[in-house]
Design an enzyme around this catalytic site. Structure first.
Site, PDB file in Angstrom:
ATOM      1  N   ASP A 189       0.791  -1.162   0.128  1.00  0.00           N
ATOM      2  CA  ASP A 189       0.173   0.098   0.045  1.00  0.00           C
ATOM      3  C   ASP A 189       0.881   0.998   0.029  1.00  0.00           C
ATOM      4  OD1 ASP A 189      -2.307  -1.681   0.165  1.00  0.00           O
ATOM      5  OD2 ASP A 189      -2.185  -1.748   2.405  1.00  0.00           O
ATOM      6  N   LYS A 200       2.068   2.154  -5.240  1.00  0.00           N
ATOM      7  CA  LYS A 200       2.438   1.417  -6.548  1.00  0.00           C
ATOM      8  C   LYS A 200       1.640   1.841  -7.684  1.00  0.00           C
ATOM      9  CE  LYS A 200       2.356  -2.438  -4.284  1.00  0.00           C
ATOM     10  NZ  LYS A 200       2.008  -2.105  -2.958  1.00  0.00           N
ATOM     11  N   ASN A 219      -5.561 -10.001  -3.654  1.00  0.00           N
ATOM     12  CA  ASN A 219      -5.144  -9.638  -2.325  1.00  0.00           C
ATOM     13  C   ASN A 219      -4.733  -8.261  -2.459  1.00  0.00           C
ATOM     14  OD1 ASN A 219      -2.941 -10.684  -3.648  1.00  0.00           O
ATOM     15  ND2 ASN A 219      -1.798 -11.260  -1.762  1.00  0.00           N
ATOM     16  N   GLY A 233      -4.542  -4.375  -3.714  1.00  0.00           N
ATOM     17  CA  GLY A 233      -5.530  -3.138  -3.999  1.00  0.00           C
ATOM     18  C   GLY A 233      -4.727  -2.054  -4.568  1.00  0.00           C
ATOM     19  N   HIS A 234      -4.674  -1.630  -5.600  1.00  0.00           N
ATOM     20  CA  HIS A 234      -4.035  -0.528  -6.234  1.00  0.00           C
ATOM     21  C   HIS A 234      -4.739   0.739  -6.678  1.00  0.00           C
ATOM     22  CE1 HIS A 234      -0.592  -3.440  -7.180  1.00  0.00           C
ATOM     23  NE2 HIS A 234      -0.731  -3.387  -5.974  1.00  0.00           N
ATOM     24  N   THR A 235      -4.735   1.648  -6.018  1.00  0.00           N
ATOM     25  CA  THR A 235      -5.832   2.889  -6.228  1.00  0.00           C
ATOM     26  C   THR A 235      -5.186   3.827  -7.279  1.00  0.00           C
ATOM     27  OG1 THR A 235      -6.041   2.718  -3.878  1.00  0.00           O
ATOM     28  CG2 THR A 235      -6.972   4.610  -5.116  1.00  0.00           C
ATOM     29  N   ARG A 274       2.679 -28.788  -6.789  1.00  0.00           N
ATOM     30  CA  ARG A 274       2.538 -29.548  -8.280  1.00  0.00           C
ATOM     31  C   ARG A 274       0.954 -30.002  -8.399  1.00  0.00           C
ATOM     32  NH1 ARG A 274       7.748 -32.432  -7.467  1.00  0.00           N
ATOM     33  NH2 ARG A 274       6.564 -32.182  -5.336  1.00  0.00           N
ATOM     34  N   GLN A 278       2.117  -6.047  -3.353  1.00  0.00           N
ATOM     35  CA  GLN A 278       2.148  -6.251  -1.759  1.00  0.00           C
ATOM     36  C   GLN A 278       3.686  -5.519  -1.556  1.00  0.00           C
ATOM     37  OE1 GLN A 278       1.467  -9.461  -3.676  1.00  0.00           O
ATOM     38  NE2 GLN A 278      -0.475  -8.703  -2.883  1.00  0.00           N
ATOM     39  N   THR A 287       2.821 -12.810   2.659  1.00  0.00           N
ATOM     40  CA  THR A 287       2.089 -13.318   1.705  1.00  0.00           C
ATOM     41  C   THR A 287       3.051 -14.619   1.183  1.00  0.00           C
ATOM     42  OG1 THR A 287       0.855 -12.939  -0.247  1.00  0.00           O
ATOM     43  CG2 THR A 287       2.937 -11.838  -0.144  1.00  0.00           C
ATOM     44  N   GLY A 310       0.059  14.063  -3.122  1.00  0.00           N
ATOM     45  CA  GLY A 310      -1.704  13.654  -3.260  1.00  0.00           C
ATOM     46  C   GLY A 310      -1.764  12.499  -4.023  1.00  0.00           C
TER      47      GLY A 310
HETATM   48  P1  GDP Z   1      -0.525   0.300  -3.600  1.00  0.00           P
HETATM   49  O1  GDP Z   1      -1.286  -0.888  -3.167  1.00  0.00           O
HETATM   50  O2  GDP Z   1       0.642   0.372  -3.392  1.00  0.00           O
HETATM   51  O3  GDP Z   1      -1.238   0.783  -4.989  1.00  0.00           O
HETATM   52  O4  GDP Z   1      -1.360   1.436  -2.766  1.00  0.00           O
HETATM   53  P2  GDP Z   1      -3.019   1.823  -2.270  1.00  0.00           P
HETATM   54  O5  GDP Z   1      -3.554   2.282  -3.431  1.00  0.00           O
HETATM   55  O6  GDP Z   1      -3.334   0.438  -1.456  1.00  0.00           O
HETATM   56  O7  GDP Z   1      -2.554   2.838  -1.139  1.00  0.00           O
HETATM   57  C1  GDP Z   1      -2.158   4.102  -1.493  1.00  0.00           C
HETATM   58  C2  GDP Z   1      -3.268   5.095  -1.035  1.00  0.00           C
HETATM   59  O8  GDP Z   1      -2.688   6.482  -1.142  1.00  0.00           O
HETATM   60  C3  GDP Z   1      -4.367   5.297  -2.122  1.00  0.00           C
HETATM   61  O9  GDP Z   1      -5.312   5.721  -1.603  1.00  0.00           O
HETATM   62  C4  GDP Z   1      -3.591   6.389  -2.805  1.00  0.00           C
HETATM   63  O10 GDP Z   1      -4.777   7.161  -3.559  1.00  0.00           O
HETATM   64  C5  GDP Z   1      -3.046   7.428  -1.876  1.00  0.00           C
HETATM   65  N1  GDP Z   1      -1.905   8.027  -2.315  1.00  0.00           N
HETATM   66  C6  GDP Z   1      -1.004   7.665  -3.068  1.00  0.00           C
HETATM   67  N2  GDP Z   1       0.060   8.503  -3.582  1.00  0.00           N
HETATM   68  C7  GDP Z   1      -0.242   9.748  -2.496  1.00  0.00           C
HETATM   69  C8  GDP Z   1       0.324  11.002  -1.987  1.00  0.00           C
HETATM   70  O11 GDP Z   1       1.161  11.213  -2.387  1.00  0.00           O
HETATM   71  N3  GDP Z   1      -0.314  11.588  -1.214  1.00  0.00           N
HETATM   72  C9  GDP Z   1      -1.611  11.085  -0.805  1.00  0.00           C
HETATM   73  N4  GDP Z   1      -2.297  11.992   0.082  1.00  0.00           N
HETATM   74  N5  GDP Z   1      -2.274  10.195  -1.149  1.00  0.00           N
HETATM   75  C10 GDP Z   1      -1.700   9.155  -1.793  1.00  0.00           C
HETATM   76  P1  IMO Z   2      -0.990  -4.159  -2.133  1.00  0.00           P
HETATM   77  O1  IMO Z   2      -0.436  -4.765  -3.831  1.00  0.00           O
HETATM   78  C1  IMO Z   2      -0.901  -4.616   2.046  1.00  0.00           C
HETATM   79  C2  IMO Z   2      -1.078  -8.835   3.591  1.00  0.00           C
HETATM   80  C3  IMO Z   2      -2.391  -9.315   4.304  1.00  0.00           C
HETATM   81  C4  IMO Z   2      -1.721 -10.161   5.333  1.00  0.00           C
HETATM   82  C5  IMO Z   2      -0.341 -10.796   4.351  1.00  0.00           C
HETATM   83  C6  IMO Z   2      -0.799 -12.168   3.936  1.00  0.00           C
HETATM   84  O2  IMO Z   2      -2.154  -3.343  -2.235  1.00  0.00           O
HETATM   85  O3  IMO Z   2       0.215  -3.363  -1.421  1.00  0.00           O
HETATM   86  P2  IMO Z   2      -2.453 -13.112   2.053  1.00  0.00           P
HETATM   87  O4  IMO Z   2      -3.997 -12.739   1.703  1.00  0.00           O
HETATM   88  O5  IMO Z   2      -1.744 -12.320   0.851  1.00  0.00           O
HETATM   89  O6  IMO Z   2      -2.314 -14.370   2.285  1.00  0.00           O
HETATM   90  O7  IMO Z   2      -2.199 -12.056   3.046  1.00  0.00           O
HETATM   91  O8  IMO Z   2      -0.377  -9.804   3.597  1.00  0.00           O
HETATM   92  N1  IMO Z   2      -1.297  -8.539   2.331  1.00  0.00           N
HETATM   93  C7  IMO Z   2      -1.161  -6.856   1.904  1.00  0.00           C
HETATM   94  N2  IMO Z   2      -0.936  -5.947   2.685  1.00  0.00           N
HETATM   95  N3  IMO Z   2      -1.136  -4.537   0.774  1.00  0.00           N
HETATM   96  C8  IMO Z   2      -1.286  -5.504   0.075  1.00  0.00           C
HETATM   97  O9  IMO Z   2      -1.114  -5.673  -1.333  1.00  0.00           O
HETATM   98  C9  IMO Z   2      -1.272  -6.969   0.408  1.00  0.00           C
HETATM   99  N4  IMO Z   2      -1.393  -8.305   0.031  1.00  0.00           N
HETATM  100  C10 IMO Z   2      -1.471  -8.854   1.093  1.00  0.00           C
HETATM  101  O10 IMO Z   2      -2.723  -8.133   4.817  1.00  0.00           O
HETATM  102  O11 IMO Z   2      -0.899  -9.383   6.387  1.00  0.00           O
HETATM  103 MG    MG Z   3      -2.762  -1.603  -1.810  1.00  0.00          MG
END
Ligand code: GDP
Ligand code: IMO
Ligand code: MG
Length: 424
Positions: free
Chosen positions: A13, A16, A38, A40-42, A142, A223, A238, A415
């Protein structure tokens, strides 16, 4: 034109998806190599928010080829929902391709993920319950089913029945649960396969040819480094390889083809799920960061645990990923919080100071963070259009982090939107 990898360098999170979306404006191909839904990319684009789980974050550009490599695990029901969700918002997924070697998440993987977590009780991992661990277990054993099987209904029906019967024995005899309805599963999955057939292609060949033709190819990590099954905080990880090396394995290209490895980091640290976290804040500051940074999981909605920036983790990530640059996101979140702290080393129970991240969580558990205080900064950073416009104290924070991480910080996020990324 280079091949660039973007990996998460903390516990996921780190933003990315945002970085990939920004870089994808200049790229022709975006590849996911491991993990599944698993992740979640915003991505924020034109005032719209997209939460992508399996589909690469290049999908918003209609001419960018989006690839899911052999190392990705695919829940066919989920991916079709994700495709339909995007298409209903006017985003075409015609430029998506899935490797036939990618493994399938089956309903028994979802059931077993939940049941094994329940059985672990207090020592649960805190998984996303998407069936990731059990799917990779079958891959390593396997006995997994793959995309190739899914699009060959007779092969699929036969293999799914044999495996399903074994899994039902496990569910009924060991877990004392009801068996799954194998006929219904086979019917549902074959219907998914009919739709997914159009997307199947050899991702290794597509990625390789694109690199050879001089196209810009991005590899989108999922991750984060500390969730890696080898170099992460095992067992609170993971079941795949989120580090840069995992890109080669999971997309079928060799390491000499990669030119740059960019580590996405937050200006502080977060984690979801269980496991040790040395700089975690349990006080009001932790709550403030969580609320200001909207730190709630994209996939499960769980509140993310928050803490100060940890350079011991970062140096570990620089090393294991071979980072060439860092993209530091969410610097805006730290504004107006007063004096900030950065962890520069760990102190062990016997008083020894260490700078290298310990290999096991048993050793990590006895470590306390050694902090340096850094002057905080004020104001709304989200409107800054260039690095130079940032307050001097903020630039000092970034430069300090760059120095202790021993890697250049080339992008600074203020942001979530595309135009809130300041290049240095
Ligand atoms: P990812 O899994 O690595 O793609 O990240 P996530 O999407 O799970 O979480 C990152 C969160 O931070 C999302 O809600 C993005 O919209 C937000 N975000 C990313 N970069 C920035 C930043 O520079 N500033 C702020 N305020 N939010 C950001
Ligand atoms: P992104 O790509 C944050 C964490 C889970 C748990 C551990 C194992 O959005 O950064 P799993 O379901 O993979 O067996 O869970 O890994 N986890 C993540 N935490 N961001 C993720 O993906 C994650 N994917 C898995 O919360 O601790
Ligand atoms: Mg994420």
């Amino acid at each position: 034109m280079p091949a660039k990898v973007v990996v998460g360098v903390q516990w996921g999170d780190e933003g990315k998806g945002k970085i990939i979306d920004i870089l994808a404006s200049r790229a022709q191909v975006v590849v996911r190599s491991q993990g599944g839904n698993n992740a979640g990319h915003t991505v924020e684009s034109n005032g719209e928010t997209y939460k992508l789980q399996l589909i690469p974050s290049g999908v918003l550009y209609p001419n960018t080829l989006c690839l899911l490599g052999s190392g990705v695990v695919i829940d066919p029901v989920h991916i079709l929902k994700e495709i339909d969700g995007l298409e209903s918002r006017g985003i075409s997924c015609d430029h998506l391709r899935i490797d036939p070697r990618a493994h399938l998440i089956m309903p028994w993987h979802l059931a077993l993920d939940g049941l094994s977590e329940k059985m672990r009780g207090d020592s649960k991992i805190g998984t996303t319950k998407k069936g990731i661990g059990p799917c990779y277990m079958d891959k390593a054993e396997r006995s997994g089913l793959r995309i190739y099987d899914l699009v060959h209904p007779e092969v699929f029906a036969q293999k799914a029945r044999i495996t399903g019967e074994i899994k039902n024995r496990l569910l009924t005899d060991f877990y004392k649960e009801q068996p799954l309805d194998l006929d219904a599963i086979i019917e549902q999955y074959i219907a998914c396969g009919k739709r997914l057939k159009n997307y199947v292609a050899d991702v290794s060949v597509l990625a390789y040819n694109a690199i050879r033709e001089g196209k810009e190819v991005l590899f989108e990590g999922a991750q984060g480094t500390l969730l890696d099954i080898d170099v992460g905080t095992y067992p609170y990880v993971t079941s795949s390889h989120p580090i840069s090396g995992g890109v080669c394995v999971g997309s079928g290209i060799g390491p000499t083809l990669i030119d740059e490895v960019i580590g996405a980091a937050k200006a502080y640290t977060t984690r979801v799920g269980e496991g040790p976290f040395p700089t975690e804040l349990f006080d009001e500051m932790g709550d403030k960061i969580r609320n200001l940074g909207h730190e709630f999981g994209t996939v499960t909605g769980r509140p993310r645990r928050c803490g100060w920036f940890d350079s011991v983790i970062m140096r570990h990530s620089v090393r294991v990923n071979g980072l060439t640059a860092i993209a530091l996101n969410k610097v805006d979140t730290l504004s107006n919080l007063g004096t900030l702290k950065v962890c520069v080393a760990y102190k062990k129970a016997d008083g020894t100071i260490i700078r290298d991240f310990p290999p096991t969580i048993d050793e990590l558990a006895e470590c306390k963070p050694v902090y340096e205080e850094i002057e905080g900064f004020e104001g709304d950073l989200s409107k800054c259009k260039s690095y130079d416009e940032l307050p001097a104290a903020c630039k000092h924070y970034v430069e300090k982090l760059e120095h202790i991480c021993e890697c250049p910080i080339k992008m600074v996020g203020v942001g979530p939107a595309r135009d809130q990324n300041l290049e240095r």
